[in-house]
Design a protein around this motif. Structure first.
Motif, mmCIF file in Angstrom:
data_model
loop_
_atom_site.group_PDB
_atom_site.id
_atom_site.type_symbol
_atom_site.label_atom_id
_atom_site.label_comp_id
_atom_site.label_asym_id
_atom_site.label_seq_id
_atom_site.Cartn_x
_atom_site.Cartn_y
_atom_site.Cartn_z
ATOM 1 N N UNK A 55 0.860 -1.177 0.000
ATOM 2 C CA UNK A 55 0.000 0.000 0.000
ATOM 3 C C UNK A 55 0.899 1.230 0.000
ATOM 4 N N UNK A 56 0.282 2.438 -0.081
ATOM 5 C CA UNK A 56 1.106 3.651 -0.169
ATOM 6 C C UNK A 56 1.221 4.310 1.198
ATOM 7 N N UNK A 57 2.112 3.769 2.022
ATOM 8 C CA UNK A 57 2.407 4.374 3.318
ATOM 9 C C UNK A 57 3.857 4.093 3.684
ATOM 10 N N UNK A 58 4.334 4.797 4.709
ATOM 11 C CA UNK A 58 5.752 4.692 5.058
ATOM 12 C C UNK A 58 6.135 3.303 5.529
ATOM 13 N N UNK A 59 5.192 2.569 6.110
ATOM 14 C CA UNK A 59 5.466 1.220 6.594
ATOM 15 C C UNK A 59 5.919 0.322 5.448
ATOM 16 N N UNK A 312 5.395 0.279 12.359
ATOM 17 C CA UNK A 312 4.173 0.467 11.576
ATOM 18 C C UNK A 312 3.462 1.772 11.925
ATOM 19 N N UNK A 313 3.765 2.345 13.076
ATOM 20 C CA UNK A 313 3.111 3.553 13.544
ATOM 21 C C UNK A 313 3.325 4.693 12.555
ATOM 22 N N UNK A 314 2.231 5.305 12.102
ATOM 23 C CA UNK A 314 2.319 6.375 11.111
ATOM 24 C C UNK A 314 3.118 7.564 11.625
ATOM 25 N N UNK A 315 3.119 7.758 12.967
ATOM 26 C CA UNK A 315 3.871 8.879 13.531
ATOM 27 C C UNK A 315 5.371 8.621 13.490
ATOM 28 N N UNK A 316 5.761 7.364 13.302
ATOM 29 C CA UNK A 316 7.168 7.001 13.239
ATOM 30 C C UNK A 316 7.543 6.845 11.766
#
Length: 523
Positions: A55-59, A312-316
């Protein structure tokens, strides 16, 4: 109509709008300018196009960076050009974030299924392959489909896998227990009516001829949808997280979707254990195997540990500038086993040390290229790890306290947990031991003591009260016991009711004191 709009959105309507086709053409054109940079190996034996879904996220971004970096390193060491590799990224954002960090094919996010409205992110795996085969351009007649949370150790070739047309090769997934004839699964009974090949416990790492993948992909998605929506197919799957079907469809529905779809398409897989290895698994394999490491599980060596879910935390955000790195992995000379006298344990740790170094270097390389600096390492914590009753390996910091809603509160204390947790006995001193162990090691000790005490002598007063507590407040009471107040464990054992506030943290001013041996926790 909404149905028509949905069909157009997911590229399923032949009469899609001209503007939509133009947009996707431009998008795919950008993606394959990147893919072309990863030129085909001149040796046809290694001419395999590697695909992985995200998917399109930093994780998934840091996983993608690590995977692509590992592939380049493995092929360069073998004297080969970088492989053809493409990320299949589910994304509805425009423009897609981080589209250019690795070779990428963007497709609509199928996590919310337009047919049944079920939310399941793994729908994207079969859908991404379908979309790529229809709207993209396979760069070889041989395709390798792997997961994003993998590291490539060695070049993948036709020769070292043995793939053939009509005979894909795959990693063995032993926990797909419903594949067996002795386990009932309603969707399996449906698939039996049209199967042209045996049901096989496979997944994760699969190499196909492109024509075989084209035959499998639509049925893979179809059966995934069927498993997700058929309650008679949720139990006895081998999924340890859905309480044998009582908590909903299994997370591994997509894996069964593949098994049934491949059988209907007539795929006779060559199934091997040597292609893929999980962290901590014993390895007696000669090089170049395993070809990939699947780091989906927690791993530790001594008090160093790594679990992908911690990041996995979006804030990280590990990929945003100025950039973050997890603590530097241990080196080969720190492996606490001798290669000559204990080759299996040495190899077990060597494989994971090398895999983590590749992940670390991939992220570090990205920071240097994009941010102009290496990035900042997160604080190194010491961990205590164990394997629970479900055979899941877990690791928790040994120098942190349970905190408030913001998460775990760091302290300056260095606390070492007992090396031999099983030595904690269920006896008359259970309450005192429980409290001291929890203060020392954190609340993760409590499930261990619960297992250690379960089934012990019926005339043990503490054990009887413990069983009564489970009956009254549920199995998770052992976790709650790690959060007791100055009211004392004995009082809680004897209470007819337990207010929920008793098990919640209030304030953070003195949380660090929970690490002081003998202190009781303030609530």
């Amino acid at each position: 109509t909404s149905s028509a709009r949905m069909k157009r959105r997911f590229g399923l309507d032949v009469a899609a709008s001209r503007a939509g086709l133009l947009a996707w053409t431009l998008l795919l054109g950008r993606a394959f300018e990147w893919s072309d940079a990863f030129a085909a190996p001149k040796n046809h034996n290694y001419d395999i196009h590697i695909l992985f879904s995200t998917e399109c996220d930093q994780y998934f971004d840091w996983q993608s960076l690590g995977l692509v970096h590992s592939a380049r390193v493995a092929y360069e060491k073998a004297g080969l050009p970088p492989p053809k590799i493409t990320r299949l990224m589910a994304c509805d954002e425009q423009p897609p974030p981080s589209e250019d960090i690795v070779p990428t094919h963007v497709h609509p996010n199928y996590a919310i299924n337009p047919k049944n409205h079920d939310h399941y992110t793994a729908y994207n795996k079969p859908f991404s392959v379908m979309h790529f085969l229809e709207h993209g351009t396979p760069l070889s007649e041989w395709i390798c489909v792997i997961d994003a949370d993998m590291v490539i150790r060695s070049p993948i070739s036709v020769e070292n896998t043995g793939v053939g047309k009509g005979t894909p090769v795959a990693a063995h997934y032993g926990y797909l227990q419903a594949v067996g004839d002795d386990v009932y699964m309603a969707v399996k009974e449906e698939a039996k009516k049209v199967q042209k090949a045996p049901f096989q416990r496979v997944g994760g790492f699969i190499v196909y001829h492109v024509d075989d993948l084209k035959a499998v992909a639509p049925r893979w998605l179809y059966y995934t949808e069927r498993v997700r929506t058929d309650k008679d197919s949720w139990a006895n799957t081998g999924d340890i997280f859905n309480d044998n079907g009582k908590k909903g469809p299994p997370w591994i529905s997509e894996m069964y979707g593949y098994v049934f779809g491949a059988a209907e398409a007539g795929m006779h897989h060559i199934v091997e254990n040597r292609f893929m290895l999980y962290p901590g698994y014993a390895s007696r394999l000669p090089e170049p195997y395993p070809l990939v490491v699947h780091y989906g599980l927690a791993w530790n060596m001594g008090d160093y540990a790594f679990d992908k879910h911690w990041f996995k935390n979006a804030r990280l955000n590990m990929t945003a500038c100025p950039g973050l790195l997890w603590p530097k992995p241990p080196t080969l000379d720190q492996i606490p086993y001798d290669q000559s006298s204990n080759p299996v344990d040495y190899a077990r740790n060597k494989i994971m040390v090398q895999a983590l170094q590749l992940l670390y270097d991939g992220l570090r390389e990205h920071h240097i290229k994009v941010c102009g600096e290496e990035g900042k390492e997160l604080r190194r914590h010491r961990y205590v790890c164990w394997t629970d009753s479900r055979q899941v390996h877990e690791c928790h910091p040994s120098n942190k306290c349970p905190g408030d809603r913001e998460g775990l509160v760091e302290t300056n204390y260095e606390v070492l947990c007992p090396n031999d947790l099983p030595s904690l006995q269920c006896n008359a001193g259970f309450v005192a031991q429980f409290r001291s162990a929890t203060v020392l090691c954190g609340e993760h000790v409590s499930p261990h003591i619960a297992r250690n005490c379960s089934g012990k002598a019926e005339n043990d007063g503490v054990n009887r009260e413990y069983k009564q507590l489970i009956e009254r407040f549920g199995k998770d009471v052992t976790t709650k016991l790690g959060r007791l107040s100055t009211r004392g464990q004995t009082e809680v054992f004897n209470r007819e009711t337990a207010p929920s506030s008793l098990f919640k943290w209030r304030g953070t001013a003195h949380l660090h004191e929970c690490l002081r041996v003998g202190d009781r926790l303030n609530v």
